[in-house]
Design an enzyme around this catalytic site. Structure first.
Site, mmCIF file in Angstrom:
data_model
loop_
_atom_site.group_PDB
_atom_site.id
_atom_site.type_symbol
_atom_site.label_atom_id
_atom_site.label_comp_id
_atom_site.label_asym_id
_atom_site.label_seq_id
_atom_site.Cartn_x
_atom_site.Cartn_y
_atom_site.Cartn_z
ATOM 1 C CG ASP A 1 -20.490 2.898 -32.208
ATOM 2 O OD1 ASP A 1 -19.682 1.957 -32.051
ATOM 3 O OD2 ASP A 1 -20.937 3.229 -33.322
ATOM 4 C CG ASN B 1 -22.401 -6.300 -30.790
ATOM 5 O OD1 ASN B 1 -22.797 -5.572 -29.893
ATOM 6 N ND2 ASN B 1 -21.969 -5.801 -31.945
ATOM 7 C CB ILE C 1 -31.657 3.697 -35.293
ATOM 8 C CG1 ILE C 1 -32.087 5.159 -35.484
ATOM 9 C CG2 ILE C 1 -32.449 3.078 -34.153
ATOM 10 C CD1 ILE C 1 -31.786 6.072 -34.320
ATOM 11 C CB SER C 2 -27.248 0.210 -35.002
ATOM 12 O OG SER C 2 -26.375 0.982 -35.772
HETATM 13 C C1 FPP Z 1 -19.275 -0.289 -29.290
HETATM 14 O O1 FPP Z 1 -17.928 -0.126 -29.574
HETATM 15 C C2 FPP Z 1 -19.526 -0.916 -28.047
HETATM 16 C C3 FPP Z 1 -19.948 -2.205 -27.865
HETATM 17 C C4 FPP Z 1 -20.151 -3.202 -28.912
HETATM 18 C C5 FPP Z 1 -20.251 -2.698 -26.559
HETATM 19 C C6 FPP Z 1 -20.425 -1.680 -25.478
HETATM 20 C C7 FPP Z 1 -19.802 -2.276 -24.324
HETATM 21 C C8 FPP Z 1 -19.246 -1.630 -23.299
HETATM 22 C C9 FPP Z 1 -19.276 -0.167 -23.110
HETATM 23 C C10 FPP Z 1 -18.536 -2.403 -22.278
HETATM 24 C C11 FPP Z 1 -19.347 -3.453 -21.614
HETATM 25 C C12 FPP Z 1 -20.606 -2.895 -21.067
HETATM 26 C C13 FPP Z 1 -21.019 -3.081 -19.831
HETATM 27 C C14 FPP Z 1 -22.303 -2.487 -19.390
HETATM 28 C C15 FPP Z 1 -20.257 -3.849 -18.856
HETATM 29 P P1 FPP Z 1 -17.379 -0.810 -30.868
HETATM 30 O O2 FPP Z 1 -16.577 -1.989 -30.472
HETATM 31 O O3 FPP Z 1 -18.485 -1.092 -31.820
HETATM 32 O O4 FPP Z 1 -16.467 0.333 -31.412
HETATM 33 P P2 FPP Z 1 -16.023 0.560 -32.924
HETATM 34 O O5 FPP Z 1 -17.287 0.875 -33.694
HETATM 35 O O6 FPP Z 1 -15.110 1.726 -32.832
HETATM 36 O O7 FPP Z 1 -15.352 -0.695 -33.375
#
Ligand code: FPP
Length: 246
Positions: A18, A66, A193-194
């Site tokens: 996250d 998402n 835990i979401s």
């Molecule tokens: C959370 O950050 C992350 C995600 C929703 C996706 C995780 C994805 C990656 C690490 C990249 C793609 C993964 C792979 C395996 C290729 P957020 O966008 O929720 O952050 P924020 O809470 O700060 O907005």
């Protein structure tokens, strides 16, 4: 700095990655650049985990919820995922990593599903770490699906009420066959835990760090593992009982 005890690592490590968006926003960059940087962290942690001998690594990469993000962000995340699979499959082969996916495949675009299946098939003979990506994954949805499939088996007489145990139910989940996570890491300071592995996390040790996922490096990873090694897992027993091996 205290060294890592290699014989006391989590067998199954789960991570909620996250803070990509916040990492980018703090630098006046687009959210997608945060995700791109996040992919580099994925590479580092996958490689380190495999080198350390962790047997199961499960990463929450995209939740059922998402899909509600802006369309452009969802598209970019899918494109990143496709690129990641293409780039990483050869490295998984070199590192003897087996690739696996949990979640609802029906919701993923066809080209992604195909790329995932190809990577799973290609790496299926590997005997090292099992890397599982949770994609289009929601734990409540997973539990409801398990209950529905179990109900079908009960009505058909394949399973009786007396058969119903934790183990039997676990087998109906996407994670059937995997041990439960020993350790969960969540980055970026959120302490939730979401909707991730709700059933499977019953006895898991939880670790929350303020560090955003793109900044989570080998040093932070080792700090988390050392923290795990300092814990006593009691599973509802007393310390005394554990010492005496009752
Ligand atoms: C959370 O950050 C992350 C995600 C929703 C996706 C995780 C994805 C990656 C690490 C990249 C793609 C993964 C792979 C395996 C290729 P957020 O966008 O929720 O952050 P924020 O809470 O700060 O907005």
């Amino acid at each position: 700095m205290q060294a890592l005890e290699l014989e006391k690592l989590p067998r199954h490590l789960a991570i909620i990655m996250d803070g990509n968006g916040r990492w980018a926003q703090e630098r006046m960059l687009s959210r997608i650049l945060g995700h791109k940087k996040g992919v580099e962290t994925v590479r580092t942690i996958v490689e380190e985990s495999s080198l350390l001998g962790i047997q199961y690594l499960t990463l929450f990469a995209f939740s059922s919820e998402n899909w509600l993000r802006p369309k452009s962000e969802v598209r970019s995340l899918m494109a990143l995922l496709k690129k990641y699979i293409a780039m990483e499959t050869p490295r998984m082969m070199r590192n003897n990593i087996r690739f696996n996916v949990i979640g609802n495949p029906d919701e993923l675009p066809d080209d992604i599903t195909k790329a995932l299946q190809t990577a799973m098939a290609k790496t299926s003979g590997n005997s090292g770490m099992l890397l599982t990506l949770a994609l289009s994954y929601g734990s409540r949805q997973e539990i409801l699906r398990a209950v529905a499939n179990l109900a079908v088996d009960m009505v058909a007489g394949r399973v009786s009420k007396e058969d119903l145990t934790d183990d039997l139910f676990s087998g109906y989940l996407y994670t059937g066959g995997l041990p439960e996570p020993d350790f969960l890491i969540r980055t970026s300071g959120e302490m939730r835990i979401s909707n991730f592995l709700l059933w499977q996390l019953a006895y898991t040790e939880l670790y929350f760090t303020q560090v955003n996922w793109p900044d989570f490096d080998k040093g932070h990873f080792y700090d988390a593992l050392r923290n795990f090694q300092a814990r006593e897992r009691r599973y509802g027993l007393t310390s005394d009982q554990l010492r005496k091996g009752e």
